[in-house]
Design a protein around this motif. Structure first.
Motif, PDB file in Angstrom:
ATOM      1  N   MET A 140      16.916  -4.437  -7.008  1.00  0.00           N
ATOM      2  CA  MET A 140      18.332  -4.687  -7.047  1.00  0.00           C
ATOM      3  C   MET A 140      18.835  -4.395  -8.465  1.00  0.00           C
ATOM      4  SD  MET A 140      20.395  -8.246  -6.344  1.00  0.00           S
ATOM      5  CE  MET A 140      19.631  -9.200  -7.639  1.00  0.00           C
ATOM      6  N   GLN A 141      19.884  -3.623  -8.554  1.00  0.00           N
ATOM      7  CA  GLN A 141      20.470  -3.297  -9.855  1.00  0.00           C
ATOM      8  C   GLN A 141      21.340  -4.457 -10.334  1.00  0.00           C
ATOM      9  OE1 GLN A 141      22.280   0.558 -10.028  1.00  0.00           O
ATOM     10  NE2 GLN A 141      23.447   0.053 -11.839  1.00  0.00           N
ATOM     11  N   ILE A 142      21.237  -4.755 -11.622  1.00  0.00           N
ATOM     12  CA  ILE A 142      22.031  -5.825 -12.228  1.00  0.00           C
ATOM     13  C   ILE A 142      23.020  -5.191 -13.200  1.00  0.00           C
ATOM     14  CG2 ILE A 142      21.977  -7.893 -13.676  1.00  0.00           C
ATOM     15  CD1 ILE A 142      19.062  -8.279 -12.727  1.00  0.00           C
ATOM     16  N   PRO A 143      24.317  -5.330 -12.964  1.00  0.00           N
ATOM     17  CA  PRO A 143      25.298  -4.776 -13.908  1.00  0.00           C
ATOM     18  C   PRO A 143      25.175  -5.476 -15.264  1.00  0.00           C
ATOM     19  CG  PRO A 143      26.339  -5.335 -11.814  1.00  0.00           C
ATOM     20  CD  PRO A 143      24.955  -5.923 -11.790  1.00  0.00           C
ATOM     21  N   TRP A 144      24.954  -4.684 -16.317  1.00  0.00           N
ATOM     22  CA  TRP A 144      24.754  -5.274 -17.643  1.00  0.00           C
ATOM     23  C   TRP A 144      25.988  -6.027 -18.110  1.00  0.00           C
ATOM     24  CZ3 TRP A 144      27.907  -3.865 -21.653  1.00  0.00           C
ATOM     25  CH2 TRP A 144      28.613  -2.661 -21.508  1.00  0.00           C
ATOM     26  N   GLN A 145      27.172  -5.612 -17.636  1.00  0.00           N
ATOM     27  CA  GLN A 145      28.419  -6.251 -18.056  1.00  0.00           C
ATOM     28  C   GLN A 145      28.529  -7.684 -17.556  1.00  0.00           C
ATOM     29  OE1 GLN A 145      28.069  -3.429 -16.281  1.00  0.00           O
ATOM     30  NE2 GLN A 145      29.516  -1.855 -16.927  1.00  0.00           N
ATOM     31  N   GLU A 146      27.764  -8.011 -16.525  1.00  0.00           N
ATOM     32  CA  GLU A 146      27.825  -9.361 -15.944  1.00  0.00           C
ATOM     33  C   GLU A 146      26.854 -10.340 -16.604  1.00  0.00           C
ATOM     34  OE1 GLU A 146      27.579  -9.208 -11.693  1.00  0.00           O
ATOM     35  OE2 GLU A 146      29.169  -7.706 -11.565  1.00  0.00           O
ATOM     36  N   LEU A 147      25.999  -9.846 -17.486  1.00  0.00           N
ATOM     37  CA  LEU A 147      25.046 -10.715 -18.161  1.00  0.00           C
ATOM     38  C   LEU A 147      25.680 -11.384 -19.382  1.00  0.00           C
ATOM     39  CD1 LEU A 147      21.836  -8.498 -18.090  1.00  0.00           C
ATOM     40  CD2 LEU A 147      22.359 -10.456 -16.643  1.00  0.00           C
ATOM     41  N   ASN A 148      25.256 -12.595 -19.643  1.00  0.00           N
ATOM     42  CA  ASN A 148      25.634 -13.287 -20.865  1.00  0.00           C
ATOM     43  C   ASN A 148      25.164 -12.436 -22.044  1.00  0.00           C
ATOM     44  OD1 ASN A 148      24.412 -15.063 -23.128  1.00  0.00           O
ATOM     45  ND2 ASN A 148      25.910 -16.409 -22.138  1.00  0.00           N
ATOM     46  N   ALA A 149      25.942 -12.367 -23.118  1.00  0.00           N
ATOM     47  CA  ALA A 149      25.614 -11.513 -24.272  1.00  0.00           C
ATOM     48  C   ALA A 149      24.233 -11.827 -24.854  1.00  0.00           C
ATOM     49  CB  ALA A 149      26.685 -11.657 -25.346  1.00  0.00           C
ATOM     50  N   ASP A 150      23.881 -13.106 -24.945  1.00  0.00           N
ATOM     51  CA  ASP A 150      22.571 -13.483 -25.482  1.00  0.00           C
ATOM     52  C   ASP A 150      21.436 -13.047 -24.553  1.00  0.00           C
ATOM     53  OD1 ASP A 150      23.703 -14.638 -27.738  1.00  0.00           O
ATOM     54  OD2 ASP A 150      23.744 -16.655 -26.869  1.00  0.00           O
ATOM     55  N   THR A 151      21.663 -13.171 -23.261  1.00  0.00           N
ATOM     56  CA  THR A 151      20.659 -12.750 -22.278  1.00  0.00           C
ATOM     57  C   THR A 151      20.448 -11.251 -22.341  1.00  0.00           C
ATOM     58  OG1 THR A 151      21.262 -14.589 -20.823  1.00  0.00           O
ATOM     59  CG2 THR A 151      20.080 -12.741 -19.811  1.00  0.00           C
ATOM     60  N   LEU A 152      21.541 -10.501 -22.409  1.00  0.00           N
ATOM     61  CA  LEU A 152      21.454  -9.051 -22.503  1.00  0.00           C
ATOM     62  C   LEU A 152      20.715  -8.634 -23.771  1.00  0.00           C
ATOM     63  CD1 LEU A 152      22.141  -6.227 -21.460  1.00  0.00           C
ATOM     64  CD2 LEU A 152      24.341  -6.425 -22.659  1.00  0.00           C
ATOM     65  N   GLN A 153      21.051  -9.257 -24.884  1.00  0.00           N
ATOM     66  CA  GLN A 153      20.385  -8.951 -26.154  1.00  0.00           C
ATOM     67  C   GLN A 153      18.881  -9.212 -26.062  1.00  0.00           C
ATOM     68  OE1 GLN A 153      21.837  -7.561 -28.817  1.00  0.00           O
ATOM     69  NE2 GLN A 153      20.066  -7.642 -30.154  1.00  0.00           N
ATOM     70  N   ALA A 154      18.508 -10.351 -25.488  1.00  0.00           N
ATOM     71  CA  ALA A 154      17.091 -10.693 -25.352  1.00  0.00           C
ATOM     72  C   ALA A 154      16.371  -9.715 -24.427  1.00  0.00           C
ATOM     73  CB  ALA A 154      16.948 -12.119 -24.828  1.00  0.00           C
ATOM     74  N   LEU A 155      17.020  -9.310 -23.363  1.00  0.00           N
ATOM     75  CA  LEU A 155      16.428  -8.357 -22.423  1.00  0.00           C
ATOM     76  C   LEU A 155      16.200  -7.002 -23.088  1.00  0.00           C
ATOM     77  CD1 LEU A 155      15.558  -7.721 -19.521  1.00  0.00           C
ATOM     78  CD2 LEU A 155      17.923  -7.120 -19.050  1.00  0.00           C
ATOM     79  N   ILE A 156      17.189  -6.529 -23.830  1.00  0.00           N
ATOM     80  CA  ILE A 156      17.060  -5.251 -24.531  1.00  0.00           C
ATOM     81  C   ILE A 156      15.954  -5.336 -25.583  1.00  0.00           C
ATOM     82  CG2 ILE A 156      18.205  -3.646 -26.120  1.00  0.00           C
ATOM     83  CD1 ILE A 156      20.827  -4.253 -24.600  1.00  0.00           C
ATOM     84  N   GLU A 157      15.924  -6.413 -26.351  1.00  0.00           N
ATOM     85  CA  GLU A 157      14.890  -6.572 -27.382  1.00  0.00           C
ATOM     86  C   GLU A 157      13.496  -6.606 -26.767  1.00  0.00           C
ATOM     87  OE1 GLU A 157      15.955  -9.975 -29.729  1.00  0.00           O
ATOM     88  OE2 GLU A 157      17.663  -8.936 -30.646  1.00  0.00           O
ATOM     89  N   GLU A 158      13.346  -7.312 -25.664  1.00  0.00           N
ATOM     90  CA  GLU A 158      12.044  -7.379 -24.985  1.00  0.00           C
ATOM     91  C   GLU A 158      11.633  -5.989 -24.493  1.00  0.00           C
ATOM     92  OE1 GLU A 158       9.232  -7.498 -21.806  1.00  0.00           O
ATOM     93  OE2 GLU A 158      11.349  -7.091 -21.446  1.00  0.00           O
TER      94      GLU A 158
END
Length: 75
Positions: free
Chosen positions: A1-19
């Motif tokens: 399932m695709q998750i729209p990045w715009q719908e993620l909390n900014a901190d969650t998105l940052q952590a996901l990208i860093e990981e």
């Protein structure tokens, strides 16, 4: 399932990208690319719709992958 990045909390998105950047490993190119630059590059690719965030119910994992691979590797 695709998750729209715009719908993620900014901190969650940052952590996901860093990981994701950490998981991709070391560069070994002619010039080492700083971590912050790699993170910014991934963010830009998300914004340009070149890559997507995908949740796999089967594996219970989240990953980032090229849009053109969606459906091939991650179901």
């Amino acid at each position: 399932m695709q998750i729209p990045w715009q719908e993620l909390n900014a901190d969650t998105l940052q952590a996901l990208i860093e990981e994701f950047v950490l998981r991709e490993g070391t560069d070994y190119g002619e010039q080492e690319v700083p971590f912050a630059t790699k993170v910014a590059q991934v963010q830009a690719q998300l914004e340009r719709n070149e890559i997507v965030i995908v949740w796999s119910e089967l594996h219970e994992t989240v990953t980032i992958m090229p849009r053109d691979q969606l459906g091939q590797d991650f179901n």
